[in-house]
Each structure stands twice: as structure tokens, then as C-alpha cells.
Motif scaffolding. Sequence first.
Motif, mmCIF file in Angstrom:
data_model
loop_
_atom_site.group_PDB
_atom_site.id
_atom_site.type_symbol
_atom_site.label_atom_id
_atom_site.label_comp_id
_atom_site.label_asym_id
_atom_site.label_seq_id
_atom_site.Cartn_x
_atom_site.Cartn_y
_atom_site.Cartn_z
ATOM 1 N N ARG A 79 -14.785 11.932 16.386
ATOM 2 C CA ARG A 79 -13.207 12.256 17.289
ATOM 3 C C ARG A 79 -12.015 12.727 16.058
ATOM 4 O O ARG A 79 -11.353 12.122 16.286
ATOM 5 C CB ARG A 79 -13.048 10.963 17.895
ATOM 6 C CG ARG A 79 -13.869 10.488 19.059
ATOM 7 C CD ARG A 79 -12.535 9.987 19.753
ATOM 8 N NE ARG A 79 -12.935 8.903 19.555
ATOM 9 C CZ ARG A 79 -11.696 8.872 20.052
ATOM 10 N NH1 ARG A 79 -11.126 8.901 20.999
ATOM 11 N NH2 ARG A 79 -10.517 7.448 19.294
ATOM 12 N N PHE A 108 -11.038 16.095 13.864
ATOM 13 C CA PHE A 108 -11.195 17.237 14.311
ATOM 14 C C PHE A 108 -10.253 18.365 13.135
ATOM 15 O O PHE A 108 -9.250 18.304 12.864
ATOM 16 C CB PHE A 108 -10.901 18.057 15.507
ATOM 17 C CG PHE A 108 -11.402 17.027 16.574
ATOM 18 C CD1 PHE A 108 -12.258 18.359 17.404
ATOM 19 C CD2 PHE A 108 -10.993 16.424 17.291
ATOM 20 C CE1 PHE A 108 -13.150 17.294 18.283
ATOM 21 C CE2 PHE A 108 -11.462 15.511 18.295
ATOM 22 C CZ PHE A 108 -12.753 16.703 18.741
ATOM 23 N N GLY A 149 1.558 11.207 9.715
ATOM 24 C CA GLY A 149 1.180 11.277 10.821
ATOM 25 C C GLY A 149 0.326 13.195 11.036
ATOM 26 O O GLY A 149 -0.538 13.404 12.465
ATOM 27 N N VAL A 150 -0.441 13.354 10.102
ATOM 28 C CA VAL A 150 -0.975 14.723 10.183
ATOM 29 C C VAL A 150 -2.744 14.294 10.033
ATOM 30 O O VAL A 150 -4.084 15.814 9.882
ATOM 31 C CB VAL A 150 -0.766 16.078 9.581
ATOM 32 C CG1 VAL A 150 0.091 16.168 9.265
ATOM 33 C CG2 VAL A 150 -1.080 15.682 7.832
ATOM 34 N N GLY A 151 -2.942 13.484 9.653
ATOM 35 C CA GLY A 151 -4.075 12.785 10.309
ATOM 36 C C GLY A 151 -5.011 12.310 8.652
ATOM 37 O O GLY A 151 -5.972 12.583 8.478
ATOM 38 N N LYS A 152 -4.159 12.347 7.295
ATOM 39 C CA LYS A 152 -4.689 11.901 6.418
ATOM 40 C C LYS A 152 -5.569 10.567 6.282
ATOM 41 O O LYS A 152 -6.632 10.545 5.991
ATOM 42 C CB LYS A 152 -3.265 12.111 5.045
ATOM 43 C CG LYS A 152 -3.165 12.831 4.826
ATOM 44 C CD LYS A 152 -1.199 13.503 4.284
ATOM 45 C CE LYS A 152 -0.442 12.251 4.337
ATOM 46 N NZ LYS A 152 0.126 12.298 5.520
ATOM 47 N N THR A 153 -5.197 9.649 6.881
ATOM 48 C CA THR A 153 -5.700 8.006 6.781
ATOM 49 C C THR A 153 -6.872 7.902 7.652
ATOM 50 O O THR A 153 -7.926 8.182 7.067
ATOM 51 C CB THR A 153 -4.556 7.407 7.167
ATOM 52 O OG1 THR A 153 -3.606 7.022 5.849
ATOM 53 C CG2 THR A 153 -5.434 5.557 7.460
ATOM 54 N N GLU A 154 -6.400 9.148 9.186
ATOM 55 C CA GLU A 154 -7.751 8.824 9.740
ATOM 56 C C GLU A 154 -9.598 10.091 8.969
ATOM 57 O O GLU A 154 -9.997 9.614 9.122
ATOM 58 C CB GLU A 154 -7.062 9.994 11.051
ATOM 59 C CG GLU A 154 -8.046 9.116 12.246
ATOM 60 C CD GLU A 154 -8.184 8.296 13.206
ATOM 61 O OE1 GLU A 154 -7.024 7.960 12.407
ATOM 62 O OE2 GLU A 154 -8.957 7.858 13.344
ATOM 63 N N ARG A 174 -8.710 12.175 22.537
ATOM 64 C CA ARG A 174 -7.626 10.553 21.934
ATOM 65 C C ARG A 174 -7.370 11.004 22.839
ATOM 66 O O ARG A 174 -6.728 9.260 23.144
ATOM 67 C CB ARG A 174 -6.384 10.984 20.439
ATOM 68 C CG ARG A 174 -7.923 11.802 19.748
ATOM 69 C CD ARG A 174 -7.926 10.246 18.552
ATOM 70 N NE ARG A 174 -8.428 10.740 17.372
ATOM 71 C CZ ARG A 174 -9.254 9.975 16.862
ATOM 72 N NH1 ARG A 174 -8.656 8.717 16.021
ATOM 73 N NH2 ARG A 174 -10.125 10.479 15.210
HETATM 74 N N1 LIG Z 1 -7.496 15.978 12.641
HETATM 75 C C1 LIG Z 1 -7.667 14.955 13.085
HETATM 76 N N2 LIG Z 1 -8.244 14.799 14.639
HETATM 77 C C2 LIG Z 1 -8.501 13.768 15.389
HETATM 78 N N3 LIG Z 1 -7.466 12.651 15.095
HETATM 79 C C3 LIG Z 1 -6.260 13.177 14.247
HETATM 80 C C4 LIG Z 1 -6.140 14.038 13.932
HETATM 81 N N4 LIG Z 1 -5.129 14.070 12.643
HETATM 82 C C5 LIG Z 1 -4.341 13.347 13.325
HETATM 83 N N5 LIG Z 1 -5.062 12.451 14.233
HETATM 84 C C6 LIG Z 1 -4.689 11.282 15.105
HETATM 85 O O1 LIG Z 1 -3.757 11.304 14.617
HETATM 86 C C7 LIG Z 1 -3.082 9.134 14.627
HETATM 87 C C8 LIG Z 1 -2.304 9.287 13.330
HETATM 88 O O2 LIG Z 1 -2.784 10.339 11.933
HETATM 89 P P1 LIG Z 1 -3.175 9.190 10.213
HETATM 90 O O3 LIG Z 1 -4.222 9.921 9.970
HETATM 91 O O4 LIG Z 1 -2.313 8.029 10.643
HETATM 92 O O5 LIG Z 1 -1.639 10.538 9.538
HETATM 93 P P2 LIG Z 1 -1.669 10.633 8.169
HETATM 94 O O6 LIG Z 1 -1.797 9.493 7.598
HETATM 95 O O7 LIG Z 1 -1.723 11.789 7.598
HETATM 96 O O8 LIG Z 1 0.151 9.735 8.495
HETATM 97 C C9 LIG Z 1 -4.314 9.810 13.716
HETATM 98 O O9 LIG Z 1 -4.188 7.908 14.378
HETATM 99 C C10 LIG Z 1 -5.524 10.247 15.378
HETATM 100 O O10 LIG Z 1 -5.541 9.112 16.060
#
Ligand SMILES: Nc1ncnc2c1ncn2[C@@H]1O[C@H](COP(=O)(O)OP(=O)(O)O)[C@@H](O)[C@H]1O
Length: 297
Positions: free
Chosen positions: A19, A21, A47-52, A214
Motif C-alpha cells: 500500500r 505508492f 508527512g510526505v511518506g519518508k517513514t512509510e 488508506r
Molecule cells: N506514497 C505513499 N503511499 C502510501 N501512503 C503514504 C504515502 N505517502 C504518505 N503516506 C501516508 O502518509 C502518512 C505519513 O507519512 P510518513 O511516512 O509518516 O511521513 P514522513 O515520514 O515523511 O513525515 C503515512 O502513515 C501513510 O499513511
Amino acid sequence: MLGEPASIDETLARLREHRYFANRELATALFLALKMQRPLFLEGEPGVGKTELAKAAAGLCGTTLLRLQCYEGLDTASALYEWDYPRQIMALRLAEASGETPSNDSLYRSEFLLKRPLLQALLPDPANPDARRVLLIDEIDRADEPFEAFLLELLSDFQVSIPEYGTVRAQVPPLVVMTSNRTREVHDALKRRCLYQWIGYPARDVELEIVAARAPEAGQALQARAVAFVHELRTMDLFKAPGVAETIDWCRALAALSVTELDPQSVHDTLGVLLKYQDDLARMDADTLARCLAATP
Ligand SMILES: Nc1ncnc2c1ncn2[C@@H]1O[C@H](COP(=O)(O)OP(=O)(O)O)[C@@H](O)[C@H]1O
Ligand SMILES: [Mg+2]
């Protein structure tokens, strides 16, 4: 390694199974990090999906993610290892009681070693010993510079020497994902060791896929309008534009309120899910809100 993606397309597809993208650049960076056994350095707004991405990469590698959250004052006892003194003392007492003289080897053995994420990353995953380990060093910009220097050394040879125990060397180098929210610049030397990827806000169609996966409860039409609205917000000069996490939250919030059509009232009432600064909220007067709404399909 066995089970790792053989192409960029496969990397994209496998991330989707978890899940996640990604766009092609990010999938390429991950593919190369695995193939070339280099750490991946991800920068971008919160919040752009780095950790994810790291979580999805661990899923893709068939292992659970090892995560080290950085903070000021992070030390090796929390990051690498620590001896379990209470248990060592217990072993010492037991040995004394039975008239033995305990040796160093019996006191400094693996079961008394509290393995923190950096050390665990050098050892096989007990649940899946054939998988590559995936280590997330999250928000490195929060740690201090001596810790960076220490990391640099670890990342250059994937081994550590523990004076009382010996050298631990990774049989298979772990995939290391480092992230930074760019609250400060990370040292050049550390960056040079890594493959670098900037993660921006996703394109509209990608964000729509993310939200569909999501926050399915929101329904397609609402998702499309919500994503368009957020994209409009991001063109404004806000102090903190909403990230993907906020878009997902907003869709969930609207669904929880049984909103099916975006109207000025429901947007106004739920803006706090998207914007977290009073100055940004204050800028969203009725006219601005109507203009943003007009840009949605
Ligand atoms: N490319 C992606 N595909 C799926 N979910 C994403 C994606 N980017 C962000 N998310 C969602 O946004 C949430 C925040 O992302 P996160 O990885 O915590 O951001 P960051 O670490 O960049 O601050 C995640 O829990 C996830 O649900
Ligand atoms: Mg994060």
C-alpha cells in the motif's frame, strides 16, 4: 538477494502490495539502494511518506522494520547496545553461591547483551534469517553531529567492535533508510555515502491512489475533490502546507462526519485537520475557501 525486486517496475509493484505508492524516481532509488547496497537518504517535508517508505521496504524484503528514532542526546547505549547489568550481577551471585569463579566469557555473553536497532541490523532477523534487514534511522537532523560521525563509521563497514565481546559484522549488509525533515543540513560526508532522494508532495493521481487505499471509507467522488482541494492549498504560500498524512486524515474525518459533498461549511469546520497553524487558518477566509473549492472537480 533472494526475493528482492529484479527491476524498477517490480519495485513499484511490490511497494504497492504494501500500500505504498511511489513515483518512478523513488522506486529507482530504492531499487538501486538494494542492488548497490548503499544507504538511502530521504529528505522532504513532514508527512510526505519518508517513514512509510521504510516500512514498505521492510515488507518488501520480508522482514520487520528496525527503527531508530533520532533525538538530541541520542547515545550508543540507546542506539547500539548496552549490557544488562542486573542480569550480569544475578549471574555473578549465582556463580558465587555455587562456589564457581565466573569468567569474563560467561558474563559478557550474547544473552546479556541488550541489542539496540543498530546492532540488530547487523544480525539476521530471527523470524526470517534469509531476509535482508531493513534499518530506518529516522529524522537524523534531530541527532547531534558526533552521532553522525559515529554512523558514518558504522555505515562504511557494517561492523562494530564491542570491547568485552568481540566484533559483530553483518553477513548481509542491511538496507539503511535515513530520513531528514531538513531542520538542519546533514553533514556532507554522511550524504556522500548514500543515494539521495527528495520526496516532494505526490502528483494528484498518485495522491488519489494513496487516499483510495488508506481512506476507502470516503468514497471516490469525495476523495477526488479532497485531493484537488489540498493541491490548491499547497499552491498558497502557507507556513505549513498539508502533507499526505493530512489528506488521508481529512478524508477520514469527512467520512466520519458523513460528509459526501464538499461544501464551504464542512470544509470550514474541518480545516484544523489540514492546517495546524493559526496564521494559516486565519488566511482561509470565506473568499479564499470558495476559490479553493472552485478549483475542485
Ligand atoms: N506514497 C505513499 N503511499 C502510501 N501512503 C503514504 C504515502 N505517502 C504518505 N503516506 C501516508 O502518509 C502518512 C505519513 O507519512 P510518513 O511516512 O509518516 O511521513 P514522513 O515520514 O515523511 O513525515 C503515512 O502513515 C501513510 O499513511
Ligand atoms: Mg517520518
